[in-house]
Design an enzyme around this catalytic site. Structure first.
Site, mmCIF file in Angstrom:
data_model
loop_
_atom_site.group_PDB
_atom_site.id
_atom_site.type_symbol
_atom_site.label_atom_id
_atom_site.label_comp_id
_atom_site.label_asym_id
_atom_site.label_seq_id
_atom_site.Cartn_x
_atom_site.Cartn_y
_atom_site.Cartn_z
ATOM 1 N N GLY A 178 1.473 -6.756 13.257
ATOM 2 C CA GLY A 178 0.321 -6.983 12.388
ATOM 3 C C GLY A 178 0.569 -7.891 11.212
ATOM 4 N N CYS A 206 15.778 -0.890 -19.177
ATOM 5 C CA CYS A 206 16.870 0.051 -18.944
ATOM 6 C C CYS A 206 17.809 -0.558 -17.901
ATOM 7 C CB CYS A 206 16.347 1.381 -18.415
ATOM 8 S SG CYS A 206 15.680 2.475 -19.683
ATOM 9 N N CYS A 230 8.293 3.177 -21.213
ATOM 10 C CA CYS A 230 9.461 3.874 -20.684
ATOM 11 C C CYS A 230 9.799 5.036 -21.626
ATOM 12 C CB CYS A 230 10.633 2.910 -20.599
ATOM 13 S SG CYS A 230 12.193 3.701 -20.175
ATOM 14 N N CYS A 289 13.474 4.161 -23.341
ATOM 15 C CA CYS A 289 13.727 3.055 -24.281
ATOM 16 C C CYS A 289 12.451 2.512 -24.904
ATOM 17 C CB CYS A 289 14.490 1.935 -23.579
ATOM 18 S SG CYS A 289 13.464 0.987 -22.451
ATOM 19 N N CYS A 344 -2.295 -2.805 16.666
ATOM 20 C CA CYS A 344 -1.003 -2.132 16.472
ATOM 21 C C CYS A 344 -1.043 -0.685 16.943
ATOM 22 C CB CYS A 344 -0.596 -2.194 15.007
ATOM 23 S SG CYS A 344 -0.295 -3.874 14.459
ATOM 24 N N CYS A 346 10.975 0.323 -15.405
ATOM 25 C CA CYS A 346 11.444 -0.209 -16.673
ATOM 26 C C CYS A 346 12.642 -1.081 -16.359
ATOM 27 C CB CYS A 346 11.874 0.902 -17.625
ATOM 28 S SG CYS A 346 12.631 0.191 -19.111
ATOM 29 N N HIS A 384 6.997 -7.182 -1.137
ATOM 30 C CA HIS A 384 6.001 -7.608 -2.122
ATOM 31 C C HIS A 384 5.618 -6.482 -3.070
ATOM 32 C CE1 HIS A 384 4.843 -11.076 0.803
ATOM 33 N NE2 HIS A 384 5.979 -11.276 0.193
ATOM 34 N N ASP A 389 0.791 -1.233 0.000
ATOM 35 C CA ASP A 389 0.000 0.000 0.000
ATOM 36 C C ASP A 389 0.825 1.286 0.000
ATOM 37 O OD1 ASP A 389 0.868 0.217 2.694
ATOM 38 O OD2 ASP A 389 -0.893 -0.879 3.392
ATOM 39 N N ASN A 392 0.356 -9.082 17.511
ATOM 40 C CA ASN A 392 -0.662 -9.603 16.593
ATOM 41 C C ASN A 392 -1.818 -10.165 17.409
ATOM 42 O OD1 ASN A 392 -1.046 -9.888 13.686
ATOM 43 N ND2 ASN A 392 -1.194 -12.077 14.060
HETATM 44 ZN ZN LIG Z 1 13.591 1.884 -20.311
#
Ligand SMILES: [Zn+2]
Ligand SMILES: *[C@@H]1O[C@H](CO)[C@@H](O)[C@H](O)[C@H]1NC(C)=O
Length: 428
Positions: free
Chosen positions: A295, A225, A252, A255, A342, A222, A214, A197, A324
């Site tokens: 969490g 490149c 991009c 390129c 949390c 890109c 993640h 997020d 948790n």
């Molecule tokens: Zn590129």
């Protein structure tokens, strides 16, 4: 149609095929008795299974009867089917264990305060602190978590559909801001997050102190490149992307290769240097003397062995603190498990440490200066709402609210990755 037909005719008249057919015919007689035998065996198996099912049903009904109410005959049956009785009780305890693992537990106020005090003392002693965060730190920003009672994953498991208001309207929570502060005062050295997020970045945490394992929904890159080029946007770039399909449709400017999102789905291996920053995460874990998990169910993080120093003897590993509400697979290795939300825990922690709780201020959100504007032709390349700049906040908040509630979030990192996890789970 015509070529297909010709093809068919050729096959029908093919001499090789006729040969095969006639040799099969010759086998038919001797094969038929074998087939009958096989059929007989299968039938016997089915009957056996059905009998077993009936037994299980009967026994489980008997077990539900109070002991005093069981007849002589009932008791004899139970005696006769000891194996089934044991199997049923194993199943029962597996079920209740699973249920217990999913329950949310809350420490009472006094206990919570005592635990946080211990954490505060340990934090002050520690030399290298790493924080691991999961979806639980963003629920207060109305981003649903995965495995909580109303989490995305839990809902999908129950066959319910998931919708949420637009995620780009979320803002860093109290927990994100406290983490930013702890890093600023040098009590925390690195933050490793599973969340896509982008809220750690938006809290002001510097990139070098952050690993978004993640990916980050606001970043497209890109990788044609060299080195890879990064484009931070003010909107969710993942609306057309999915598992193994990461192209965002934009190009991009250097390129002309297609840009891709940075999201790592279930079953994928993330190799991008940024924003994943695996190097930073692994180094931090190596140097850590205290790890604080906030969490996260840790079900995915536990698989990343470099984060846990498990190759060292137990007394040489970093101390582990887990915040948790639900069970985690690392609970038995934790120095302390804190069952609290949390934001509640972090609020208490800042109080213990005598630190102010900073408030998120959109005017200071670094994403506005980091973001690269789209070219004129690309303006219509997405339909996701943009994060409103600080100046626009007052006058647009009302219509964006209405618009956001009407659109359920389906594409991109949200939803599709989970759908896959659910299928996988079902086939196990
Ligand atoms: Zn590129
Ligand atoms: C937010 O930050 C801006 C720019 O630094 C500042 O002018 C403003 O007073 C801050 N707002 C709050 C509520 O602190």
């Amino acid at each position: 149609m015509a070529p297909l037909l010709i093809c068919f005719m050729q096959i029908s008249f093919c001499p090789a095929r006729s040969l095969v057919r006639s040799s099969m015919d010759a086998n038919t007689n001797s094969g038929s008795s074998a087939r009958a035998e096989r059929k007989q065996q299968e039938k016997a198996k089915i009957i056996q299974r059905e009998k077993q099912r009936q037994t299980v049903k009967t026994i489980s009904r008997l077990l539900q009867k109070a002991e005093g109410e069981r007849t002589q005959e009932d008791r004899a049956l139970l005696q006769e089917h000891q194996d089934t009785v044991q199997e049923l009780s194993r199943r029962q305890s597996r079920r209740s264990l699973l249920k217990r693992k999913q329950e949310e537990v809350f420490d009472d106020a006094e206990n919570l305060k005592a635990k946080v005090k211990q954490l505060a003392e340990e934090l002050q002693q520690a030399k290298h602190v790493v924080i691991y965060t999961g979806a639980g730190i963003s629920t207060a920003a109305s981003i649903p978590d995965y495995r909580g009672p109303n989490g995305v994953w839990t809902q999908l498991q129950k066959g319910r559909s998931v919708s949420a208001s637009d995620l780009s309207r979320a803002e860093p929570t109290l927990t994100h801001m406290c983490i930013w502060m702890l890093h600023k005062v040098k009590m925390v050295q690195h933050v490793v997050s599973q969340n896509c997020d982008g809220l750690h970045l938006r809290s002001g945490l510097p990139r070098h102190a952050l690993s978004e394992l993640h990916g980050n929904m606001f970043i497209e890159v890109c990788d044609s490149c060299s080195p890879a080029r990064e484009f931070i946007r003010l909107f969710d770039v993942t609306e057309r992307t999915a598992l193994h399909r990461h192209g965002t449709g934009r190009l991009c400017p250097h390129c002309r290769a297609e840009l891709r999102d940075t999201i790592v789905h279930f079953g994928e291996r993330g190799t991008l240097e940024q924003p994943l920053n695996w190097k930073g995460a692994a180094e931090a874990a190596q140097r850590a003397d205290l790890i604080l998990c906030l969490g996260s169910s840790l079900k995915v993080l536990k698989k990343y062995s470099c984060l846990w120093c498990m190759n060292r003897p137990a007394n040489k590993r970093p101390k582990l603190y887990i915040v948790n509400l639900q069970w985690t697979p690392k609970d038995n290795l934790a120095t302390l498990k804190i069952h609290g939300k949390c934001d509640a825990v972090m609020g208490l922690l800042m109080e213990e440490l005598g630190l102010e709780i900073p408030v998120y201020n959109r005017s200071q959100d670094p994403i506005f200066s980091l973001a690269k504007p789209l070219s004129a032709q690309e303006q219509k390349s997405h339909t996701r709402e943009e994060i409103a700049p600080p100046s626009a906040l007052e006058d647009t908040s009302q219509d964006t609210q209405a618009q956001g509630e009407a659109t359920a979030v389906q594409g991109g990192w949200f939803g599709r990755g989970y759908a896959k996890a659910r299928r996988k789970k079902k086939t196990v």
